[in-house]
Design a protein around this motif. Structure first.
Motif, mmCIF file in Angstrom:
data_model
loop_
_atom_site.group_PDB
_atom_site.id
_atom_site.type_symbol
_atom_site.label_atom_id
_atom_site.label_comp_id
_atom_site.label_asym_id
_atom_site.label_seq_id
_atom_site.Cartn_x
_atom_site.Cartn_y
_atom_site.Cartn_z
ATOM 1 N N ILE A 149 0.860 -1.113 0.100
ATOM 2 C CA ILE A 149 -0.072 -0.145 0.092
ATOM 3 C C ILE A 149 0.838 1.226 0.031
ATOM 4 C CG2 ILE A 149 -1.326 1.315 1.413
ATOM 5 C CD1 ILE A 149 -2.941 -1.216 2.273
ATOM 6 N N ALA A 150 1.876 1.256 0.747
ATOM 7 C CA ALA A 150 2.742 2.292 0.731
ATOM 8 C C ALA A 150 3.392 2.741 -0.720
ATOM 9 C CB ALA A 150 4.020 1.915 1.921
ATOM 10 N N CYS A 151 3.883 1.480 -1.343
ATOM 11 C CA CYS A 151 4.334 1.830 -2.792
ATOM 12 C C CYS A 151 3.270 2.173 -3.640
ATOM 13 C CB CYS A 151 4.953 0.510 -3.168
ATOM 14 S SG CYS A 151 6.490 -0.061 -2.222
ATOM 15 N N TYR A 152 2.267 1.658 -3.302
ATOM 16 C CA TYR A 152 0.916 2.254 -4.237
ATOM 17 C C TYR A 152 0.723 3.410 -4.042
ATOM 18 C CZ TYR A 152 -3.917 2.513 -5.821
ATOM 19 O OH TYR A 152 -5.046 2.981 -6.593
ATOM 20 N N LEU A 153 0.437 4.117 -2.974
ATOM 21 C CA LEU A 153 0.235 5.547 -2.786
ATOM 22 C C LEU A 153 1.347 6.281 -3.085
ATOM 23 C CD1 LEU A 153 -1.678 5.099 0.480
ATOM 24 C CD2 LEU A 153 -2.755 5.396 -1.776
ATOM 25 N N ASN A 154 2.448 6.088 -2.738
ATOM 26 C CA ASN A 154 3.672 6.643 -3.316
ATOM 27 C C ASN A 154 3.859 6.834 -4.877
ATOM 28 O OD1 ASN A 154 6.652 7.711 -2.418
ATOM 29 N ND2 ASN A 154 6.770 6.177 -4.068
ATOM 30 N N ASP A 155 3.712 5.900 -5.415
ATOM 31 C CA ASP A 155 3.869 5.691 -7.008
ATOM 32 C C ASP A 155 2.711 6.446 -7.680
ATOM 33 O OD1 ASP A 155 6.165 4.422 -6.453
ATOM 34 O OD2 ASP A 155 5.586 2.638 -7.322
ATOM 35 N N LYS A 156 1.331 6.574 -6.939
ATOM 36 C CA LYS A 156 0.347 6.975 -7.600
ATOM 37 C C LYS A 156 0.096 8.543 -7.348
ATOM 38 C CE LYS A 156 -4.837 6.575 -7.946
ATOM 39 N NZ LYS A 156 -5.923 5.726 -7.590
ATOM 40 N N TYR A 157 0.606 9.102 -6.117
ATOM 41 C CA TYR A 157 0.330 10.392 -6.017
ATOM 42 C C TYR A 157 1.615 11.316 -5.996
ATOM 43 C CZ TYR A 157 -4.274 9.120 -5.105
ATOM 44 O OH TYR A 157 -5.601 8.482 -5.331
ATOM 45 N N GLU A 158 2.692 10.716 -5.430
ATOM 46 C CA GLU A 158 3.917 11.805 -5.321
ATOM 47 C C GLU A 158 4.585 12.119 -6.575
ATOM 48 O OE1 GLU A 158 5.205 12.653 -2.581
ATOM 49 O OE2 GLU A 158 4.889 11.527 -0.899
ATOM 50 N N LEU A 159 4.925 13.224 -6.963
ATOM 51 C CA LEU A 159 5.361 13.726 -8.012
ATOM 52 C C LEU A 159 6.771 13.288 -8.041
ATOM 53 C CD1 LEU A 159 4.525 17.518 -8.384
ATOM 54 C CD2 LEU A 159 4.083 15.819 -10.220
ATOM 55 N N ASP A 160 7.406 12.912 -6.872
ATOM 56 C CA ASP A 160 8.623 12.440 -6.995
ATOM 57 C C ASP A 160 8.537 10.814 -6.646
ATOM 58 O OD1 ASP A 160 7.953 12.426 -4.121
ATOM 59 O OD2 ASP A 160 9.928 13.347 -3.636
ATOM 60 N N GLY A 161 7.541 10.232 -6.765
ATOM 61 C CA GLY A 161 7.251 8.712 -6.712
ATOM 62 C C GLY A 161 7.969 8.045 -7.887
ATOM 63 N N ARG A 162 7.851 6.777 -7.867
ATOM 64 C CA ARG A 162 8.461 5.882 -8.835
ATOM 65 C C ARG A 162 10.077 6.152 -8.981
ATOM 66 N NH1 ARG A 162 5.520 8.840 -10.095
ATOM 67 N NH2 ARG A 162 6.748 10.031 -11.686
ATOM 68 N N ASP A 163 10.592 6.716 -7.790
ATOM 69 C CA ASP A 163 11.975 7.005 -7.727
ATOM 70 C C ASP A 163 12.754 6.007 -6.414
ATOM 71 O OD1 ASP A 163 13.527 9.773 -8.316
ATOM 72 O OD2 ASP A 163 13.616 9.120 -6.390
ATOM 73 N N PRO A 164 13.965 5.752 -6.744
ATOM 74 C CA PRO A 164 14.782 5.154 -5.705
ATOM 75 C C PRO A 164 14.710 5.961 -4.279
ATOM 76 C CG PRO A 164 16.207 5.561 -7.649
ATOM 77 C CD PRO A 164 14.583 6.197 -8.142
ATOM 78 N N ASN A 165 14.606 7.117 -4.177
ATOM 79 C CA ASN A 165 14.243 7.813 -2.699
ATOM 80 C C ASN A 165 13.107 7.310 -2.404
ATOM 81 O OD1 ASN A 165 16.404 9.409 -3.391
ATOM 82 N ND2 ASN A 165 15.624 11.196 -2.532
ATOM 83 N N GLY A 166 11.819 7.061 -3.151
ATOM 84 C CA GLY A 166 10.696 6.702 -2.586
ATOM 85 C C GLY A 166 10.876 5.294 -1.904
ATOM 86 N N TYR A 167 11.467 4.399 -2.595
ATOM 87 C CA TYR A 167 11.420 3.105 -2.397
ATOM 88 C C TYR A 167 12.365 2.591 -1.363
ATOM 89 C CZ TYR A 167 9.023 2.656 -7.065
ATOM 90 O OH TYR A 167 7.954 2.599 -7.850
ATOM 91 N N ALA A 168 13.685 3.816 -1.338
ATOM 92 C CA ALA A 168 14.339 3.525 -0.376
ATOM 93 C C ALA A 168 13.925 3.990 1.258
ATOM 94 C CB ALA A 168 15.620 4.221 -0.271
ATOM 95 N N GLY A 169 13.191 5.094 0.889
ATOM 96 C CA GLY A 169 12.354 5.723 2.196
ATOM 97 C C GLY A 169 11.266 4.921 2.904
ATOM 98 N N ILE A 170 10.440 4.231 1.900
ATOM 99 C CA ILE A 170 9.506 3.113 2.401
ATOM 100 C C ILE A 170 10.150 1.876 3.183
ATOM 101 C CG2 ILE A 170 7.871 1.402 1.673
ATOM 102 C CD1 ILE A 170 7.038 3.379 -0.525
ATOM 103 N N SER A 171 11.342 1.341 2.570
ATOM 104 C CA SER A 171 12.043 0.292 2.960
ATOM 105 C C SER A 171 12.484 0.599 4.462
ATOM 106 C CB SER A 171 12.976 -0.162 1.919
ATOM 107 O OG SER A 171 12.387 -0.758 0.848
ATOM 108 N N TRP A 172 13.125 2.026 4.532
ATOM 109 C CA TRP A 172 13.654 2.221 5.818
ATOM 110 C C TRP A 172 12.742 2.151 6.763
ATOM 111 C CZ3 TRP A 172 12.072 6.078 9.398
ATOM 112 C CH2 TRP A 172 12.916 6.316 10.351
ATOM 113 N N CYS A 173 11.336 2.548 6.620
ATOM 114 C CA CYS A 173 10.353 2.304 7.628
ATOM 115 C C CYS A 173 9.962 0.945 7.869
ATOM 116 C CB CYS A 173 8.977 2.789 7.175
ATOM 117 S SG CYS A 173 9.408 4.618 6.745
#
Length: 455
Positions: free
Chosen positions: A388-412
């Motif tokens: 769900i975190a990846c889905y919402l990140n990729d769908k709405y974040e202008l900086d989604g679908r990005d290494p930063n987003g995936y690394a940030g989610i994985s950090w959590c």
């Protein structure tokens, strides 16, 4: 080190100087300034007495294609066309997928220059291009300060390890250079029907993209807009960045992440511009470089070497084990994806973070951590929370679908972090609470900003 360590030849062919032009297929680096791919293309063109052609492929067949992303991207692309005209370089905008466009235009090219991208799909595209043509294909590490394979040849588990590798050599990579002009102009070349319109709206009308995710007014695409934000950050925020960068009630972030994601601006240019006004030893500069370079390039290392970077399987074994051991712990709240997507939870802080994302296309970085942590607490399994975190990140974040987003989610979920004291649901993965927000910030000011806004 302008090009030496950034360029990699990815097939076994040579440059065929009997053909018509040097082809640069722009994708990850949507800019002219500090564009090492363009620098290489012009260098090769002048050495071989050929013109440069820049191809940009626009496809509407991309996961989470929606009007929010395309509006921002096309705003920048339209400005680029004028900039390339001023250099006498043909900038051809084509409707179609990346691979077929590069291969089609590559048939008459002496060689092909590609921006490196770090996600698995984009890496697959580049491999397909390299296999499908009979001329040299060069890949340029264009959107990092230290090239990813220079930094490390393996996945690095902690930020301090990346910091220890980057900081002794970072100044070697902060090389300033002027935009190069090709000796032979190409702007007169005719390649047939071009997917070109005069306005952003005409593009949006001619692309089959989702309209459910609304465009935002808070960010406008393009290098000029990135420079405006950078200038404002340097003169109005950087002096207190270290103190206030994590406070979601204050606006002390640079807000450059969408521009970095689309390659509108280079991190090298950002640092060089900062150093015109501030010392590298300034604690605020060091704090910003830690975010812009250390954590951002840790994220690229992560997606480059971890094939499961956007999957639950990609987090460390200790984190998976402890989360699984507590996966059957009773949850006080369980929310559906619809509830979460529409910011309908009992937690006003979380709802405000989700509303910030829906309305502005970006979420404050500290709230992104809280936001993802709470998904672990409010979903049936940690795997569901990750998805769900990846889905919402990729769908709405202008900086989604990005290494930063995936690394940030994985950090959590425990990546790049250490085990903590064991607790319910989270096991030994770091926990974040509403009480923690209240103690750190006047967090109700953040709520006031978004609670009455509608998406």
């Amino acid at each position: 080190m302008v090009l030496e360590t950034r360029v990699k030849k990815i097939n076994g062919y040579g440059i065929d100087s009997s053909r018509d032009y040097i082809l640069y297929c722009m994708e990850a680096s949507q800019r002219i300034n500090y564009n090492y791919s363009l620098l290489l293309a012009v260098k090769l063109a002048n050495e071989n007495n050929k013109p440069v052609v820049v191809l940009f492929n626009i496809t509407d067949r991309y996961k989470h294609s929606n009007i929010r992303y395309y509006k921002f991207m096309i705003e920048g692309i339209l400005k680029l066309r004028k900039d390339f005209e001023d250099l006498g370089i043909k900038f051809f905008i084509r409707k179609g997928d990346y691979v077929s466009g590069c291969v089609e235009f590559g048939k008459k090219s002496c060689c092909i220059v590609l921006d490196r991208n770090y996600l698995s799909l984009q890496r697959k595209w580049r491999s397909e291009v390299a296999r499908s043509v009979d001329v040299a294909v060069f890949e340029v590490d264009n959107d990092v300060v230290v090239p990813v394979e220079v930094l490390s040849n393996k996945e690095e588990p902690y930020a301090y390890l990346v910091r220890n590798k980057i900081m002794p050599i970072i100044k070697n990579y902060l090389v300033e250079f002027e935009v190069q002009t090709p000796s032979i102009k190409s702007d007169h070349l005719d390649f047939g029907d071009e997917f070109y319109f005069n306005t952003v709206q005409e593009y949006l009308d001619n692309l089959n993209i989702g309209k459910s995710v609304k465009p935002v007014s808070s960010f406008v695409g393009g290098y000029d807009e990135a420079r405006k934000r950078l200038t404002g950050f340097i003169h109005n925020k950087l002096h207190s960045y270290k103190e206030y960068r994590s406070d979601p009630t204050k606006d002390f972030q640079s807000n450059l992440s969408p521009y970095l994601h689309f390659g509108n601006i280079s991190p090298v240019e950002i640092i060089n511009e900062i150093l015109k006004f501030h010392s590298f030893d300034d604690p605020n500069v060091q704090s910003y470089v830690n975010e812009l370079v250390v954590w951002r390039e840790l994220a690229r290392n992560f997606v480059f070497y971890n094939p499961n970077y956007n999957k639950y399987e990609g987090i460390p074994d200790w984190a998976k084990q402890t989360l699984e051991e507590h996966s059957r712990d009773e949850r006080e709240y369980i929310y559906t994806l619809e509830d979460l997507e529409n910011a309908r939870t009992h937690d006003k802080y979380w709802n405000s973070a989700q509303k910030e994302l829906l309305i502005t296309g970006k979420m404050h970085n500290y709230m992104r951590m809280y936001w993802a942590k709470k998904l672990i607490e409010w979903t049936r399994t940690p795997r569901e929370a990750f998805d769900i975190a990846c889905y919402l990140n990729d769908k709405y974040e202008l900086d989604g679908r990005d290494p930063n987003g995936y690394a940030g989610i994985s950090w959590c979920f425990g990546s790049f972090d250490r085990p903590f004291s064991e607790r319910k649901i989270f096991g030994r993965v770091r926990y974040m609470s509403a009480n923690g927000l209240q103690k750190k910030f006047d967090i109700d000011k953040y709520v006031e900003k978004y609670e009455n806004q509608k998406y």
